[in-house]
Write a protein that holds these residues in place. Structure first.
Motif, PDB file in Angstrom:
ATOM      1  N   GLU A  82      47.503  38.174  45.928  1.00  0.00           N
ATOM      2  CA  GLU A  82      48.301  36.944  45.794  1.00  0.00           C
ATOM      3  C   GLU A  82      48.420  36.473  44.340  1.00  0.00           C
ATOM      4  N   GLY A  83      48.584  37.397  43.420  1.00  0.00           N
ATOM      5  CA  GLY A  83      48.752  37.000  42.026  1.00  0.00           C
ATOM      6  C   GLY A  83      47.458  36.714  41.279  1.00  0.00           C
ATOM      7  N   HIS A  84      46.297  36.831  41.967  1.00  0.00           N
ATOM      8  CA  HIS A  84      45.020  36.603  41.294  1.00  0.00           C
ATOM      9  C   HIS A  84      44.361  37.937  40.961  1.00  0.00           C
ATOM     10  N   PRO A  85      43.984  38.124  39.693  1.00  0.00           N
ATOM     11  CA  PRO A  85      43.283  39.360  39.361  1.00  0.00           C
ATOM     12  C   PRO A  85      41.838  39.302  39.867  1.00  0.00           C
ATOM     13  N   PHE A  86      41.312  40.444  40.259  1.00  0.00           N
ATOM     14  CA  PHE A  86      39.892  40.503  40.634  1.00  0.00           C
ATOM     15  C   PHE A  86      39.330  41.887  40.356  1.00  0.00           C
ATOM     16  N   ILE A  87      38.013  41.932  40.243  1.00  0.00           N
ATOM     17  CA  ILE A  87      37.315  43.194  40.015  1.00  0.00           C
ATOM     18  C   ILE A  87      36.117  43.232  40.956  1.00  0.00           C
ATOM     19  N   VAL A  88      35.884  44.392  41.567  1.00  0.00           N
ATOM     20  CA  VAL A  88      34.698  44.561  42.400  1.00  0.00           C
ATOM     21  C   VAL A  88      33.745  45.528  41.712  1.00  0.00           C
ATOM     22  N   GLU A  89      32.462  45.199  41.775  1.00  0.00           N
ATOM     23  CA  GLU A  89      31.437  46.084  41.225  1.00  0.00           C
ATOM     24  C   GLU A  89      30.374  46.331  42.287  1.00  0.00           C
ATOM     25  N   ALA A  90      29.733  47.489  42.185  1.00  0.00           N
ATOM     26  CA  ALA A  90      28.636  47.769  43.098  1.00  0.00           C
ATOM     27  C   ALA A  90      27.521  48.476  42.359  1.00  0.00           C
TER      28      ALA A  90
ATOM     29  N   THR B 141      31.935  49.819  38.072  1.00  0.00           N
ATOM     30  CA  THR B 141      32.848  48.694  37.923  1.00  0.00           C
ATOM     31  C   THR B 141      34.237  49.234  38.226  1.00  0.00           C
ATOM     32  N   ARG B 142      34.861  48.739  39.267  1.00  0.00           N
ATOM     33  CA  ARG B 142      36.195  49.223  39.642  1.00  0.00           C
ATOM     34  C   ARG B 142      37.230  48.707  38.654  1.00  0.00           C
ATOM     35  N   ARG B 143      38.394  49.342  38.654  1.00  0.00           N
ATOM     36  CA  ARG B 143      39.468  48.852  37.791  1.00  0.00           C
ATOM     37  C   ARG B 143      40.013  47.551  38.366  1.00  0.00           C
ATOM     38  N   PRO B 144      40.616  46.705  37.514  1.00  0.00           N
ATOM     39  CA  PRO B 144      41.145  45.427  38.022  1.00  0.00           C
ATOM     40  C   PRO B 144      42.195  45.643  39.105  1.00  0.00           C
ATOM     41  N   SER B 145      42.231  44.722  40.043  1.00  0.00           N
ATOM     42  CA  SER B 145      43.211  44.775  41.112  1.00  0.00           C
ATOM     43  C   SER B 145      43.706  43.335  41.327  1.00  0.00           C
ATOM     44  N   THR B 146      44.646  43.109  42.222  1.00  0.00           N
ATOM     45  CA  THR B 146      45.109  41.741  42.421  1.00  0.00           C
ATOM     46  C   THR B 146      45.350  41.445  43.899  1.00  0.00           C
TER      47      THR B 146
ATOM     48  N   HIS C 227      29.395  42.782  43.692  1.00  0.00           N
ATOM     49  CA  HIS C 227      29.855  41.630  42.909  1.00  0.00           C
ATOM     50  C   HIS C 227      31.379  41.561  42.945  1.00  0.00           C
ATOM     51  N   VAL C 228      31.905  40.426  43.396  1.00  0.00           N
ATOM     52  CA  VAL C 228      33.347  40.205  43.371  1.00  0.00           C
ATOM     53  C   VAL C 228      33.613  39.148  42.315  1.00  0.00           C
ATOM     54  N   CYS C 229      34.435  39.460  41.314  1.00  0.00           N
ATOM     55  CA  CYS C 229      34.745  38.410  40.359  1.00  0.00           C
ATOM     56  C   CYS C 229      36.246  38.261  40.192  1.00  0.00           C
ATOM     57  N   SER C 230      36.665  37.004  40.015  1.00  0.00           N
ATOM     58  CA  SER C 230      38.089  36.698  40.004  1.00  0.00           C
ATOM     59  C   SER C 230      38.286  35.302  39.414  1.00  0.00           C
ATOM     60  N   THR C 231      39.511  35.016  38.978  1.00  0.00           N
ATOM     61  CA  THR C 231      39.800  33.631  38.604  1.00  0.00           C
ATOM     62  C   THR C 231      39.869  32.788  39.874  1.00  0.00           C
ATOM     63  N   LYS C 232      40.025  33.433  41.018  1.00  0.00           N
ATOM     64  CA  LYS C 232      39.990  32.689  42.279  1.00  0.00           C
ATOM     65  C   LYS C 232      39.355  33.574  43.345  1.00  0.00           C
ATOM     66  N   VAL C 233      38.049  33.420  43.520  1.00  0.00           N
ATOM     67  CA  VAL C 233      37.357  34.176  44.571  1.00  0.00           C
ATOM     68  C   VAL C 233      37.794  33.588  45.910  1.00  0.00           C
ATOM     69  N   PRO C 234      38.231  34.435  46.865  1.00  0.00           N
ATOM     70  CA  PRO C 234      38.662  33.881  48.158  1.00  0.00           C
ATOM     71  C   PRO C 234      37.472  33.451  49.023  1.00  0.00           C
ATOM     72  N   PHE C 235      36.856  32.328  48.652  1.00  0.00           N
ATOM     73  CA  PHE C 235      35.714  31.840  49.425  1.00  0.00           C
ATOM     74  C   PHE C 235      36.171  31.363  50.794  1.00  0.00           C
ATOM     75  N   LYS C 236      35.244  31.493  51.753  1.00  0.00           N
ATOM     76  CA  LYS C 236      35.486  30.909  53.069  1.00  0.00           C
ATOM     77  C   LYS C 236      34.946  29.497  53.007  1.00  0.00           C
TER      78      LYS C 236
ATOM     79  N   PRO D 173      51.258  43.635  36.178  1.00  0.00           N
ATOM     80  CA  PRO D 173      50.303  42.914  37.039  1.00  0.00           C
ATOM     81  C   PRO D 173      49.513  41.880  36.229  1.00  0.00           C
ATOM     82  N   PRO D 174      48.887  40.887  36.921  1.00  0.00           N
ATOM     83  CA  PRO D 174      48.161  39.845  36.202  1.00  0.00           C
ATOM     84  C   PRO D 174      47.091  40.425  35.278  1.00  0.00           C
ATOM     85  N   SER D 175      46.927  39.811  34.131  1.00  0.00           N
ATOM     86  CA  SER D 175      45.940  40.275  33.158  1.00  0.00           C
ATOM     87  C   SER D 175      44.524  40.042  33.684  1.00  0.00           C
ATOM     88  N   SER D 176      43.641  40.998  33.346  1.00  0.00           N
ATOM     89  CA  SER D 176      42.266  40.837  33.821  1.00  0.00           C
ATOM     90  C   SER D 176      41.359  40.304  32.718  1.00  0.00           C
TER      91      SER D 176
END
Ligand code: ADP
Ligand code: MG
Length: 529
Positions: free
Chosen positions: A347-355, A340-345, A417-426, A309-312
């Motif tokens: 559409e090929g973009h890695p992301f991490i969610v924290e609460a 801090t959740r483990r990295p997930s992906t 907190h959602v962090c990613s190389t590409k946050v799916p903004f609206k 999977p894509p590197s985080s």
């Protein structure tokens, strides 16, 4: 001759485009423009510090700049990496020029922010941007005054200079004068700085306002989020144009080596496998690929199922320590937790969610139907469009708060907190996150986890409360019992104090309530004569 008027065709520059449609970038009116300017400068300042492992010292100064007109001078100073003098004119004077068009998480991403503020300043006050900057290793400090040539989308340097460094300073000071509306923007700007401070407890942030107010958030920890590292694209995220560009500019002699070199998660075995599936000879030169081959290769690359999977490493989560320190600094709660959740992906973009969750103490009461929710994307606070954000929807629809012993209104703050190389903004406003199933799921898991820990705390608190009640109830009888025993066996040398001690021992053993607790209550029970 036809009666139709002739069409007039013309191309405009990116600078002209954004000059005409400034609303797109958040500069719709003086109040929004003042808010947006502060935001762009602060985000650049933070990108120049924490993304490079420097503990940020940020100073924001907003001053009235004209006795009559509503002109404001906004200055933001950072202790960041500074900017090379040959880059400064383009960085501040050419729309869509950026150092952040790389695959790693940053606050800025479009190469637009500060130039919008420059354009707005030019339109409303006519004053240029002023930049003072130096890098750590430089002996000199550089100074610039810059405008933008809107037609050409080019910087015009009005003044430049440099002087010898007297002390060991590095960083950047940016000043802009724009038309603004402090009265209307005040609340938003303060809210923005406050929310930024919550996720940067490792920063000193000070703001001087036009009301002569000083807002200061002092650094409380020296731990910083791990800086993001630039990564190569993952093959899942590739498209035809991208593959073409990569192959045309590739320096490797063969397509096989080009694939291994330019993509993450593609080793020689995988590369061979991909090329065989696409029917391409691995020894040909990457630039000799025909359109047809490229298309076949893209399709194989996107559907291949055996990559890692894509590197985080390109993403930079806050970390639980930072979140907890930030919530503690702001709310002094009685309970705080973070995950801090483990990295997930997606559409090929890695992301991490924290609460993070904070309860009690100085946490204000929430609304009647949900916890106060602080939303963040790539460390930027999201203040608007709350209703259309996937985080809000999860908080309201996917979490059964009563199962976590929470009923609203309650003194609860929830941070997501959602962090990613590409946050799916609206949309382009970058104010709310779209409902992507993978992201939604992670948000739900992160919130459930902190909520579960809160339930643990509330359960323990409830138990303690009940134990306390029991003690109070029992303690009332102890002196009475002791006195009765003493009376019955009077003359046998029984001491009332020893009797009380014995009874306390027995109660403690039977109920599990510590003796100290019982004794404490006992002190307040009236001992009968
Ligand atoms: P973006 O932040 O999206 O890249 P900007 O127009 O806000 O676009 O900034 C353009 C570029 O100028 C940045 O990519 C960065 O390289 C540089 N820059 C701006 N402000 C600073 C700063 N305070 N310190 C260091 N570099 C900066
Ligand atoms: Mg920026």
């Amino acid at each position: 001759m036809s009666s139709e008027t002739a069409e007039k065709y013309k191309a405009i520059s990116p600078a002209e485009f954004f000059y005409k449609y400034k609303e797109i970038a958040g500069f719709a009116n003086p109040a929004r423009a003042l808010y947006q300017t502060v935001r762009e400068l602060v985000e650049n300042a933070l990108d120049a510090t924490d993304s490079h492992g420097i503990l940020p010292d940020i100073k924001i100064v907003i001053q009235r700049a004209d006795p009559v007109q509503e002109f404001y001078r906004v200055t933001v100073e950072d202790n960041g990496i500074g900017i090379p003098p040959d880059i400064v004119p383009n960085a501040f004077g050419r729309v869509l020029f950026s150092s952040k068009y790389v695959l790693k998480q940053t606050r800025g991403m479009y190469g637009l922010g500060v130039k919008m503020a420059v354009l707005y300043g030019q339109m409303t006050t006519g004053r240029p941007i002023e930049v003072i900057t130096s890098k750590r290793e430089y002996r000199r400090i550089y100074f610039f005054k810059i405008r933008i040539d809107i037609n050409k989308n080019e910087p015009i340097v009005l003044e430049r200079g440099s002087w010898r460094k007297q002390r060991d300073w590095h960083g950047t000071i940016v000043s802009l004068t724009i038309e603004g509306d402090w009265g209307k923007a005040k609340a938003r700007i303060k809210e923005y700085v406050n929310r930024t401070a919550i996720v940067t407890p490792y920063a000193n942030i000070v703001m001087y306002t036009p009301d002569n107010e000083v807002v200061f958030y002092k650094r409380v920890i020296d731990v910083m989020p791990r800086p993001p590292r630039e990564v190569k694209p993952h093959p899942y995220g590739v498209d035809l144009e991208m593959l073409k560009m990569i192959m045309e500019s590739s320096k490797q002699p063969t397509i096989l080596e080009a694939l291994v070199e330019n993509f993450q998660s593609v080793g020689e075995v995988t590369a061979r496998d991909l090329l065989t599936r696409a029917g391409i000879d691995p020894s040909i030169s990457p630039s000799s690929l025909k359109e047809d081959d490229l298309l076949k290769l893209v399709n194989v690359m996107k559907t291949y199922s055996q990559y890692k999977p894509p590197s985080s490493s390109a993403i930079s989560p806050l970390g639980t320590e930072v979140i907890k320190a930030g919530l503690n600094r702001m709310f002094e709660p009685e309970f705080v937790e973070a995950v801090t959740r483990r990295p997930s992906t997606y559409e090929g973009h890695p992301f991490i969610v924290e609460a993070g969750i904070a309860y009690g103490g100085k946490v204000p009461l929430s609304e009647p139907d949900k916890p106060t929710t602080l939303r963040y994307a790539n460390k930027i606070p999201l203040l608007y469009d709350e209703g259309s954000d996937v985080i809000t929807s999860v908080v309201k629809e996917d979490i059964a708060w009563e199962n976590y012993l929470v009923s609203f209104p309650a003194p609860i703050v929830l941070l997501v907190h959602v962090c990613s190389t590409k946050v799916p903004f609206k949309g382009v406003g970058k104010e709310s996150i779209a409902d992507v199933p993978e992201v939604r799921r992670e948000i739900k898991l992160a919130i459930s986890e902190v909520a579960r820990r809160l339930r643990g705390y509330l359960t323990a608190k409830q138990k303690e409360f009940e134990a306390q009640r029991k003690v109070v109830h029992l303690a009332k009888y102890i002196p009475e019992i002791a006195r009765s025993i003493e009376v019955i066996f009077s003359g046998d040398g029984l001491d009332r104090e020893i009797l009380v001690k014995k009874i306390v021992e027995i109660i403690s053993a039977k109920t599990g309530i510590p003796e100290s607790k019982i004794n404490e209550v006992l002190k307040n029970v009236e001992i009968g004569a």
